[in-house]
Scaffold this motif. Sequence first.
Motif, PDB file in Angstrom:
ATOM      1  N   LYS A   2      39.180  32.052  15.901  1.00 31.96           N
ATOM      2  CA  LYS A   2      38.210  31.548  17.755  1.00 31.96           C
ATOM      3  C   LYS A   2      38.236  32.117  18.196  1.00 31.96           C
ATOM      4  CE  LYS A   2      42.660  31.193  20.089  1.00 31.96           C
ATOM      5  NZ  LYS A   2      44.363  29.882  20.420  1.00 31.96           N
ATOM      6  N   HIS A   3      38.927  33.429  18.583  1.00 30.12           N
ATOM      7  CA  HIS A   3      37.664  34.007  19.836  1.00 30.12           C
ATOM      8  C   HIS A   3      36.627  34.321  19.361  1.00 30.12           C
ATOM      9  CE1 HIS A   3      41.084  33.986  22.274  1.00 30.12           C
ATOM     10  NE2 HIS A   3      42.091  34.532  21.478  1.00 30.12           N
ATOM     11  N   GLU A   5      34.039  32.770  17.593  1.00 31.60           N
ATOM     12  CA  GLU A   5      33.233  32.332  17.818  1.00 31.60           C
ATOM     13  C   GLU A   5      33.026  31.872  19.034  1.00 31.60           C
ATOM     14  OE1 GLU A   5      30.760  28.247  16.634  1.00 31.60           O
ATOM     15  OE2 GLU A   5      31.914  30.184  15.486  1.00 31.60           O
ATOM     16  N   THR A   6      33.887  31.862  19.903  1.00 35.08           N
ATOM     17  CA  THR A   6      33.814  31.805  21.389  1.00 35.08           C
ATOM     18  C   THR A   6      32.686  32.936  21.898  1.00 35.08           C
ATOM     19  OG1 THR A   6      35.920  31.056  21.918  1.00 35.08           O
ATOM     20  CG2 THR A   6      34.395  32.254  23.855  1.00 35.08           C
ATOM     21  N   ASN A   7      32.927  34.488  21.104  1.00 32.65           N
ATOM     22  CA  ASN A   7      32.221  35.519  21.618  1.00 32.65           C
ATOM     23  C   ASN A   7      30.656  34.874  20.948  1.00 32.65           C
ATOM     24  OD1 ASN A   7      34.205  36.788  22.230  1.00 32.65           O
ATOM     25  ND2 ASN A   7      34.593  37.686  20.649  1.00 32.65           N
ATOM     26  N   ARG A 111      30.436  39.457  29.992  1.00 36.04           N
ATOM     27  CA  ARG A 111      30.991  39.317  28.035  1.00 36.04           C
ATOM     28  C   ARG A 111      32.382  39.911  28.046  1.00 36.04           C
ATOM     29  NH1 ARG A 111      31.838  40.490  23.483  1.00 36.04           N
ATOM     30  NH2 ARG A 111      30.507  38.922  21.137  1.00 36.04           N
ATOM     31  N   VAL A 115      35.235  38.196  27.756  1.00 34.76           N
ATOM     32  CA  VAL A 115      36.121  38.419  26.578  1.00 34.76           C
ATOM     33  C   VAL A 115      37.676  38.249  27.044  1.00 34.76           C
ATOM     34  CG1 VAL A 115      36.871  40.174  24.467  1.00 34.76           C
ATOM     35  CG2 VAL A 115      34.605  39.218  24.857  1.00 34.76           C
ATOM     36  N   ASN A 118      39.171  35.421  28.538  1.00 28.59           N
ATOM     37  CA  ASN A 118      40.080  34.082  27.372  1.00 28.59           C
ATOM     38  C   ASN A 118      40.457  34.965  26.516  1.00 28.59           C
ATOM     39  OD1 ASN A 118      38.859  32.593  25.852  1.00 28.59           O
ATOM     40  ND2 ASN A 118      38.019  33.209  24.268  1.00 28.59           N
ATOM     41  N   HIS A 119      41.067  36.080  25.986  1.00 29.00           N
ATOM     42  CA  HIS A 119      42.579  36.486  25.415  1.00 29.00           C
ATOM     43  C   HIS A 119      43.932  35.946  26.390  1.00 29.00           C
ATOM     44  CE1 HIS A 119      45.694  39.047  24.858  1.00 29.00           C
ATOM     45  NE2 HIS A 119      45.572  38.880  23.626  1.00 29.00           N
ATOM     46  N   ASP A 122      43.882  32.447  26.390  1.00 29.90           N
ATOM     47  CA  ASP A 122      43.843  31.394  25.252  1.00 29.90           C
ATOM     48  C   ASP A 122      42.790  30.570  24.802  1.00 29.90           C
ATOM     49  OD1 ASP A 122      44.947  31.791  22.024  1.00 29.90           O
ATOM     50  OD2 ASP A 122      46.325  30.091  22.914  1.00 29.90           O
ATOM     51  N   GLU A 123      41.621  30.947  25.582  1.00 30.76           N
ATOM     52  CA  GLU A 123      40.520  29.502  25.156  1.00 30.76           C
ATOM     53  C   GLU A 123      41.056  28.724  26.401  1.00 30.76           C
ATOM     54  OE1 GLU A 123      38.177  29.214  22.378  1.00 30.76           O
ATOM     55  OE2 GLU A 123      38.017  31.899  22.400  1.00 30.76           O
ATOM     56  N   ARG A 126      38.023  26.316  26.745  1.00 27.07           N
ATOM     57  CA  ARG A 126      37.730  24.259  25.716  1.00 27.07           C
ATOM     58  C   ARG A 126      38.183  23.431  25.787  1.00 27.07           C
ATOM     59  NH1 ARG A 126      34.181  26.057  21.662  1.00 27.07           N
ATOM     60  NH2 ARG A 126      34.331  28.345  21.134  1.00 27.07           N
TER      61      ARG A 126
END
Length: 184
Positions: A2-3, A5-7, A111, A115, A118-119, A122-123, A126
Amino acid sequence: MKHAETNKQFDAALATCRDIFSRKLFDYGASWRMLRPQAVTDQLFIKAKRIRTLETTGQTAVGEGILPEFIAIVNYSIVGIIQLAYGYADSKDMTPEQALALYDEVAARARALMVAKNHDYDEAWRMMRVLSYTDLILTKIERTKEIEDHNGLTTVSEGIDANYMDMLNYAVFGIIKLSEQGLG
């Protein structure tokens, strides 16, 4: 996975913002170099306030939606970070190529921050609503204004550049979500 896709989505959103920035450089040159940081913050406020108004009323008198405003927030946030690093100028003092190189440098830092966060989160972005990004951006703008009023001094808080970076990333998330909803 999923990460990843986010990237990919983040990169696509930033590429859209960079394209607009590049085309405006062609039209105007680096005229934004004359903006003092406080003026950049006010531009960010205008864009975020307009998004909030559109979210609240659902009506636009000028025919432009929310997406262009999130793009502008990304670009003004990058301009703000550049201005903090290099100071403002009394005229256009860099070429479009120099401005784009600085843009790319700041975008890469944004970015990398996304990253890492987001890690750790955990997203979580979204599961948020787009209006939350707007409110968080407005909150970051108010924090930035306070820090500016204190001549950049903080006791325990992150500085202006960190607030600009967070605004940038929230705006990119807004772009991604609107694009996923077919509103992009």
